[in-house]
Design an enzyme around this catalytic site. Sequence first.
Site, mmCIF file in Angstrom:
data_model
loop_
_atom_site.group_PDB
_atom_site.id
_atom_site.type_symbol
_atom_site.label_atom_id
_atom_site.label_comp_id
_atom_site.label_asym_id
_atom_site.label_seq_id
_atom_site.Cartn_x
_atom_site.Cartn_y
_atom_site.Cartn_z
ATOM 1 N N TYR A 123 0.837 -1.210 0.000
ATOM 2 C CA TYR A 123 0.000 0.000 0.000
ATOM 3 C C TYR A 123 0.871 1.260 0.000
ATOM 4 O O TYR A 123 0.662 2.174 -0.811
ATOM 5 C CB TYR A 123 -0.875 -0.060 1.249
ATOM 6 C CG TYR A 123 -1.730 1.145 1.553
ATOM 7 C CD1 TYR A 123 -2.890 1.398 0.830
ATOM 8 C CD2 TYR A 123 -1.401 2.000 2.607
ATOM 9 C CE1 TYR A 123 -3.699 2.484 1.150
ATOM 10 C CE2 TYR A 123 -2.203 3.080 2.932
ATOM 11 C CZ TYR A 123 -3.349 3.326 2.202
ATOM 12 O OH TYR A 123 -4.145 4.399 2.512
HETATM 13 N N1 LIG Z 1 -8.821 4.873 6.725
HETATM 14 C C1 LIG Z 1 -7.599 5.370 6.873
HETATM 15 O O1 LIG Z 1 -6.990 5.271 7.958
HETATM 16 C C2 LIG Z 1 -6.930 6.112 5.738
HETATM 17 C C3 LIG Z 1 -5.745 6.798 6.037
HETATM 18 C C4 LIG Z 1 -5.083 7.462 5.012
HETATM 19 C C5 LIG Z 1 -5.607 7.477 3.741
HETATM 20 N N2 LIG Z 1 -6.765 6.806 3.470
HETATM 21 C C6 LIG Z 1 -7.256 6.837 2.096
HETATM 22 O O2 LIG Z 1 -8.543 7.415 2.068
HETATM 23 C C7 LIG Z 1 -9.281 6.929 0.941
HETATM 24 C C8 LIG Z 1 -10.634 6.438 1.400
HETATM 25 O O3 LIG Z 1 -10.424 5.345 2.284
HETATM 26 P P1 LIG Z 1 -11.445 4.934 3.436
HETATM 27 O O4 LIG Z 1 -10.695 4.943 4.698
HETATM 28 O O5 LIG Z 1 -12.698 5.700 3.315
HETATM 29 O O6 LIG Z 1 -11.633 3.401 3.033
HETATM 30 P P2 LIG Z 1 -12.910 2.487 2.791
HETATM 31 O O7 LIG Z 1 -13.937 2.764 3.838
HETATM 32 O O8 LIG Z 1 -12.351 1.122 2.657
HETATM 33 O O9 LIG Z 1 -13.491 3.010 1.394
HETATM 34 C C9 LIG Z 1 -12.803 2.794 0.201
HETATM 35 C C10 LIG Z 1 -13.664 3.330 -0.912
HETATM 36 O O10 LIG Z 1 -12.955 3.182 -2.151
HETATM 37 C C11 LIG Z 1 -13.847 2.539 -3.072
HETATM 38 N N3 LIG Z 1 -13.132 1.811 -4.111
HETATM 39 C C12 LIG Z 1 -12.172 0.867 -3.977
HETATM 40 N N4 LIG Z 1 -11.784 0.427 -5.190
HETATM 41 C C13 LIG Z 1 -12.517 1.105 -6.116
HETATM 42 C C14 LIG Z 1 -12.585 1.111 -7.527
HETATM 43 N N5 LIG Z 1 -11.819 0.275 -8.272
HETATM 44 N N6 LIG Z 1 -13.427 1.958 -8.148
HETATM 45 C C15 LIG Z 1 -14.215 2.793 -7.425
HETATM 46 N N7 LIG Z 1 -14.233 2.820 -6.076
HETATM 47 C C16 LIG Z 1 -13.383 1.992 -5.432
HETATM 48 C C17 LIG Z 1 -14.675 1.609 -2.194
HETATM 49 O O11 LIG Z 1 -15.821 1.151 -2.910
HETATM 50 P P3 LIG Z 1 -16.521 -0.288 -2.597
HETATM 51 O O12 LIG Z 1 -17.462 -0.064 -1.429
HETATM 52 O O13 LIG Z 1 -17.211 -0.613 -3.875
HETATM 53 O O14 LIG Z 1 -15.417 -1.238 -2.252
HETATM 54 C C18 LIG Z 1 -14.984 2.551 -1.054
HETATM 55 O O15 LIG Z 1 -16.005 3.433 -1.404
HETATM 56 C C19 LIG Z 1 -8.407 5.838 0.320
HETATM 57 O O16 LIG Z 1 -7.707 6.360 -0.788
HETATM 58 C C20 LIG Z 1 -7.444 5.483 1.444
HETATM 59 O O17 LIG Z 1 -6.239 4.946 0.968
HETATM 60 C C21 LIG Z 1 -7.446 6.131 4.444
#
Ligand SMILES: NC(=O)c1ccc[n+]([C@@H]2O[C@H](COP(=O)([O-])OP(=O)(O)OC[C@H]3O[C@@H](n4cnc5c(N)ncnc54)[C@H](OP(=O)(O)O)[C@@H]3O)[C@@H](O)[C@H]2O)c1
Length: 239
Positions: free
Chosen positions: A146
């Site tokens: 990642y």
């Molecule tokens: N949570 C953390 O601690 C954290 C920290 C730093 C950065 N981030 C970043 O923040 C962003 C959002 O993450 P989150 O924490 O909200 O995670 P999450 O709850 O797992 O949500 C991920 C989202 O991305 C969508 N997704 C994944 N693959 C996709 C694709 N091929 N096409 C379209 N949509 C897709 C998922 O859709 P589905 O429901 O269809 O799977 C979901 O809506 C990500 O880029 C992550 O790397 C998160």
Amino acid sequence: MNIEQSVALVTGANRGIGRALVQALLAAGAAKVYAAARSVEKLNDLATDLRVVAVPIDVTDDRSITALAKRAADVTLLINNAGVLDFGSVLDAPQNAFERNFGTNFYGVLSMSRAFAPVIERNGGGAIVNILTLVALASMPGLGVYNASKAAAWSLTQSLRAALSGRKIAVYGVFPGAVDTDMLAGVEMPKTSPEDVARSVVAGISQCVEDIFPDPMSASLYEAWKKDHKAVEKQFATM
Ligand SMILES: NC(=O)c1ccc[n+]([C@@H]2O[C@H](COP(=O)([O-])OP(=O)(O)OC[C@H]3O[C@@H](n4cnc5c(N)ncnc54)[C@H](OP(=O)(O)O)[C@@H]3O)[C@@H](O)[C@H]2O)c1
């Protein structure tokens, strides 16, 4: 950027940070928000606000991206939020984990940005916002796959910023710490709510902050990284 006049598009809008970003943009007065997700039926409750348009997107599918760039032709603010995380070290993780993480976190951002830069330009300019991560700055070995995909997306963000600077398109990078979403479910550590992170991101965009550290963990680690990035690398290497 003036959020009130913006027409935004958020990928991965059905849950987590993406859903909170749609809500924060609406609260900040965005004119219209395209909430984009792989399953549009999961956007039904967001679409009760008449400013929300629920649209399908898979950021790893070029046809899906091309269709959306045609349909959402009035976008001025693209937020590349969709992301995946596979745990595992660079020595042990299977090849398909690299492909999945780079496919979404790097190539997804690249393809969406290429498709929407001309759209935003035609609309008089605006912004592209890439949701990266704090561990793009220094690697935690257990998140090696990642980290690498997000570090590549950080480099891409800088290249896009330079390439689009003469085209009235600002490019922002967002570096959250741990956020309380499905992505980190089961990982016990202090986390910020997605709502707080989303509000900070929208505030950062409206104040034209190029690199946004939207929570206390990321803000304090960024200060430490600026003072001594090798110390942060060594600290993360033990986690
Ligand atoms: N949570 C953390 O601690 C954290 C920290 C730093 C950065 N981030 C970043 O923040 C962003 C959002 O993450 P989150 O924490 O909200 O995670 P999450 O709850 O797992 O949500 C991920 C989202 O991305 C969508 N997704 C994944 N693959 C996709 C694709 N091929 N096409 C379209 N949509 C897709 C998922 O859709 P589905 O429901 O269809 O799977 C979901 O809506 C990500 O880029 C992550 O790397 C998160």
